[in-house]
Design a protein around this motif. Structure first.
Motif, short mmCIF file in Angstrom:
data_model
loop_
_atom_site.label_atom_id
_atom_site.label_comp_id
_atom_site.label_asym_id
_atom_site.label_seq_id
_atom_site.Cartn_x
_atom_site.Cartn_y
_atom_site.Cartn_z
N ASP A 1 -29.61 31.51 -43.26
CA ASP A 1 -28.73 32.39 -42.70
C ASP A 1 -27.34 31.92 -42.74
O ASP A 1 -27.22 30.58 -42.76
N GLY A 2 -26.39 32.54 -42.74
CA GLY A 2 -24.93 32.17 -42.84
C GLY A 2 -24.55 31.47 -44.12
O GLY A 2 -25.06 31.60 -45.18
N ALA B 1 -20.08 21.48 -28.89
CA ALA B 1 -19.95 20.13 -29.10
C ALA B 1 -20.88 19.62 -30.09
O ALA B 1 -20.48 18.59 -30.86
N LEU B 2 -22.17 20.04 -30.12
CA LEU B 2 -23.30 19.58 -31.00
C LEU B 2 -22.88 20.06 -32.39
O LEU B 2 -23.01 19.23 -33.45
N ASP B 3 -22.53 21.52 -32.60
CA ASP B 3 -22.14 22.03 -33.82
C ASP B 3 -20.80 22.85 -33.54
O ASP B 3 -20.88 24.16 -33.30
N PRO B 4 -19.71 22.34 -34.15
CA PRO B 4 -18.45 22.97 -34.00
C PRO B 4 -18.45 24.17 -34.90
O PRO B 4 -17.57 25.03 -34.57
N GLY B 5 -19.32 24.12 -35.70
CA GLY B 5 -18.83 25.47 -36.60
C GLY B 5 -20.04 26.60 -36.32
O GLY B 5 -20.28 27.66 -37.07
N TYR B 6 -20.48 26.51 -35.13
CA TYR B 6 -21.59 27.62 -34.57
C TYR B 6 -20.77 28.72 -33.90
O TYR B 6 -20.37 28.83 -32.85
N ALA B 7 -20.46 29.57 -35.12
CA ALA B 7 -19.70 30.96 -34.86
C ALA B 7 -20.14 31.70 -33.71
O ALA B 7 -19.36 32.30 -33.00
#
Length: 812
Positions: free
Chosen positions: A133-134, A781-787
């Motif tokens: 996804d994404g 913090a783990l995944d800055p792109g986690y929209a």
């Protein structure tokens, strides 16, 4: 009261025991081992590890087999592992098989081992499927997430060398492993966890299998006084198994071993102090030396050899090595023959020409069974009778499914034949190679040379054919050997190492310097975690001829892709395709394009691969996954429909088609596909969890939880299953139970960002918005792109509104 005579051995039995070959002078070692069973594990004098070591021919394997008998006499379950265990899962399987034969099967471990072998073959397809996804990731190799990097570093430290397989056959630098893990997790499910156990088994199986192995040992250890594990030829298996065994003793990575387990290692060298120094207090070192003169005389006297000139000759020829003393005690020969060796003496003493010829001929194969024996000795002999005789010789060792000459005897027999009659040497090796090729053709009649290494039942035959071709004609067979090296590398470091050893042994046995150098260089690359299989492929690309260069380049391109080096991967695929069109190279380049976000270029290459392929199921499956990643569900469904039609028994595409149908809003059809998939493979973890998701979407939370319970039985303690259980519990209106499930998943995988995002919603449902925001902060913090997590954090922190109807994370 007099003892019951039935409870004690007779004098004849005791005398027979005292005359056993190979144990003169080993009474101290046997006594130390036996006395250890009288000491409870709590006693500080008890030893948990015995290490038998010494030079070749000194009797290590013979002693280990006697120690195994001693352990059984003390009520122990025993398991024996030798150099055929090329990695940790293979060692676990060997141990499980031994315990099963003694009535104590490790059924849960066997199920996971079966899944591991299945996922080995699915790993490439899974990895090449792309994020579920994404939007596609940015061009180039993205930096690994902190959680994946930490997990990769821990895995490398714990496993010593990562037993990567299939598409994950590149170097094992922690950052590269972490990138591979991130990509595979993203490929197989949103926020890095769909098909999680498949990914973990394919990429790094030991952390998945290790706790289950320990739990199963703990279960059976409760029913017996002792469990004794024996690992022979540790000089070969130690680099792969040593760190795992050390960690088993430590009990921190996989859980504590039961205290009634005793481990025995046997090898030529001392234990690596870097690995074992911390546990030296638990290890009993048993160094073996050649027999002393009194010990040799004792054995010869027990065998009726008392004539002093003959005894002196045996002392001179054997050097005290038990395997040679035993052989010469059986065939002492005429003493004082100038220049004679132990092998000369044995051959001269055997007056039956058929037996003498068979003993020489059967030194040529590396492994023997009755079929190989018949091929070695040729027609016109009573193969069954001769093979039975051969197996009684002191230098022929028995394994579970084959016999093998001891190296100390085999090496001079090979040298005698190679130098005595080079023409017969070439003819004999050619005959054996042809036999192996014929057996492989019968087992896989439609398999091309490039595909041989994909089939486990054909690899061993191909290895032996390769060895014999190289022995017969090193200079002319080396090109095919290089091609085989490429095929072995595509299956991972374990198979590459088996191939490199075969090349090295052929070089040693033919005294061919170029072969020895090639094998040694490849083994050196495999021993270097920064190079590993990519390093071997660098050597092969530089050496392989024009007929096989495209295949070698494509293989290295795939290994570079696995390492996240997409630009280098594309360059190799471009070079391969410039030499000629290939469905595999087009598919590989398509995946590299897709990893860089160029879906149009990827689909163009997929189209070329499908157009060229004679077997279209695999390239169609890859194209369908690229369509699915792009959100082109109609095109994805069309491709996956064709794959299912071409191969109805292939579980993965059917389950993937179910995912597409679910995304298209057709959950009932998705459920039907998953039911069929699980009918073919009831333990297919990914299908179980996907069916739980579909059932949850259909409002059947009871059915969803039942599937997840079954998934937990297949993969106990897997964080993905626990996270999905949290989703089902949250959907059922049980947020407190959901928090507990998410927390358990995060205890197993602190880098599981998706579970943090979902736990935030469960905290919010319980009214604890501060905990919800904290979880979302950790996830970002783990995944800055986690929209999705960013949107939920803004919503909760900004307005404290109820969760939006579509705020659940997409798992389809």
């Amino acid at each position: 009261m007099a003892r019951d005579s039935r409870s004690r051995p007779s004098m004849a039995q005791l005398l027979q025991q005292h005359q056993q070959d190979g144990f003169v002078g080993r009474r101290r070692e046997l006594s130390l081992f036996a006395e250890n069973f009288a000491l409870p594990p709590e006693d500080p004098r008890h030893r948990f590890v015995f290490h038998v070591r010494g030079m070749a021919g000194v009797g290590k394997t013979t002693l280990v087999r006697r120690l195994e008998e001693t352990a059984r006499e003390h009520g122990a379950l025993t398991a024996y592992v030798d150099e055929t265990a090329h990695d940790v899962p293979a060692a676990m399987a060997a141990i499980s098989g031994c315990l099963d034969r003694q009535g104590h099967p490790l059924k849960a471990l066997d199920r996971q081992l079966a899944a591991y072998h299945r996922f080995r073959h699915e790993a490439e397809a899974a990895a090449q499927a792309g994020p579920a996804d994404g939007p596609p990731g940015p061009p180039g190799a993205a930096a690994p997430s902190p959680g994946s990097l930490a997990a990769a570093q821990a895995g490398l430290i714990g496993a010593g060398m990562l037993p990567v397989v299939g598409a994950f056959a590149g170097g094992v630098d922690p950052a590269l492993v972490a990138r591979g893990a991130d990509r595979l997790r993203a490929t197989l499910g949103p926020r890095g966890r769909a098909r999680g156990d498949d990914a973990r088994l394919a990429l790094d199986p030991v952390p998945v299998l290790g706790p289950l192995f320990v739990a199963e040992l703990d279960r059976v250890a409760k029913d017996v006084p002792w469990v004794a594990l024996f690992l022979d030829t540790f000089e070969r298996t130690g680099p792969v198994l040593g760190t795992w065994l050390r960690d088993l003793l430590a009990g921190e990575r996989y859980g504590p071993l039961p205290g009634n387990v005793v481990l025995t290692l046997a090898g030529r060298d001392r234990l690596d102090p870097a690995c074992w120094s911390e546990w030296s207090h638990a290890v009993a070192d048993l160094p073996l030396e050649p027999f002393t003169e009194p010990e040799t005389r004792h054995l010869l006297t027990a065998r009726g050899v008392v004539d002093e000139p003959v005894v002196q000759d045996v002392l001179r020829l054997s050097g005290g090595l038990p395997v040679l003393v035993s052989t010469l005690a059986r065939h002492p020969g005429e003493p004082n023959t100038a220049g004679a060796t132990a092998v000369d003496r044995f051959l001269k003493w055997e007056d039956d020409p058929a037996r003498r010829a068979a003993a020489l001929a059967c030194a040529l194969p590396r492994r023997l069974n009755q079929d190989v024996f018949a091929a070695a000795v040729g027609d016109g002999t009573d193969a069954a009778e001769l093979y039975g005789w051969l197996r009684t010789l002191p230098f022929v060792g028995e394994r579970d499914d084959h016999a093998r000459y001891h190296d100390v005897v085999r090496a001079p027999m090979l040298r005698l034949q190679r130098t005595g009659s080079p023409q017969r040497w070439r003819e004999a090796h050619t005959r054996l190679a042809d036999a192996c090729a014929a057996w492989a053709a019968d087992a896989g009649p439609d398999v091309s040379p490039h595909e041989l290494w994909e089939h486990e039942n054909l690899r061993a035959l191909r290895l032996e054919e390769l060895y014999h071709r190289l022995c017969a004609a090193p200079a002319t067979a080396v090109e095919d050997a290089l091609r085989d090296g490429v095929g072995a590398c595509t299956e991972g470091a374990v198979q590459a190492r088996r191939w490199a050893r075969a090349v090295t042994e052929a070089g040693e046995d033919t005294d061919d310097l170029p072969l020895r150098r090639l094998g040694a260089a490849c083994l050196e690359a495999l021993d270097d975690p920064a190079r590993s299989v990519v390093g071997v492929l660098d050597l092969l690309v530089a050496r392989v001829g024009p007929d096989h260069r495209a295949h070698a380049l494509a293989a290295r391109g795939r290994a570079l892709y696995d390492a996240g080096r997409y630009e280098d991967s594309l360059a190799d695929f471009d070079r391969a395709l410039a030499l000629g069109p290939s469905p595999r190279a087009y598919t590989g380049r398509a995946l590299a394009h897709r990893a860089r976000g160029d879906l149009d270029a990827a689909l163009a290459d997929h189209d070329r691969a499908v157009g060229l392929a004679t077997r279209k199921a695999r390239p169609l499956a890859h194209r369908g996954e690229t369509h699915r990643r792009a959100g082109r569900y109609a095109e994805a469904l069309a491709d996956l429909d064709r794959v299912v039609g071409l191969d109805p028994a292939w579980v993965w595409p059917r389950a993937s088609r179910a995912q597409v149908k679910h995304a298209l809003g057709r959950p009932a059809e998705a459920l039907a596909d998953l039911d069929l998939a699980l009918g073919m493979d009831p333990d297919h973890l990914w299908s179980l969890v996907r069916r739980a998701q579909v059932r949850r979407a259909l409002g059947d939370t009871t059915g969803a939880l039942a599937d997840l319970d079954r998934a937990r039985a297949v993969a106990p303690g897997d964080p993905w299953v626990l996270g999905e259980r949290g989703e089902a519990l949250r959907a059922a209106g049980r947020p407190a139970d959901a928090v507990a499930a998410y927390t358990a998943a995060l205890a197993l995988d602190p880098g599981y960002a998706w579970a943090l995002g979902s736990r935030a919603l469960a905290h919010e449902a319980l009214g604890d918005t501060s905990a919800a925001v904290a979880d979302l902060d950790r996830a970002l913090a783990l995944d800055p792109g986690y929209a999705w997590a960013a949107a939920q954090r803004n919503r909760i922190a900004g307005s404290n509104q109820e969760p939006e109807p579509n705020s659940e994370q997409n798992h389809t």
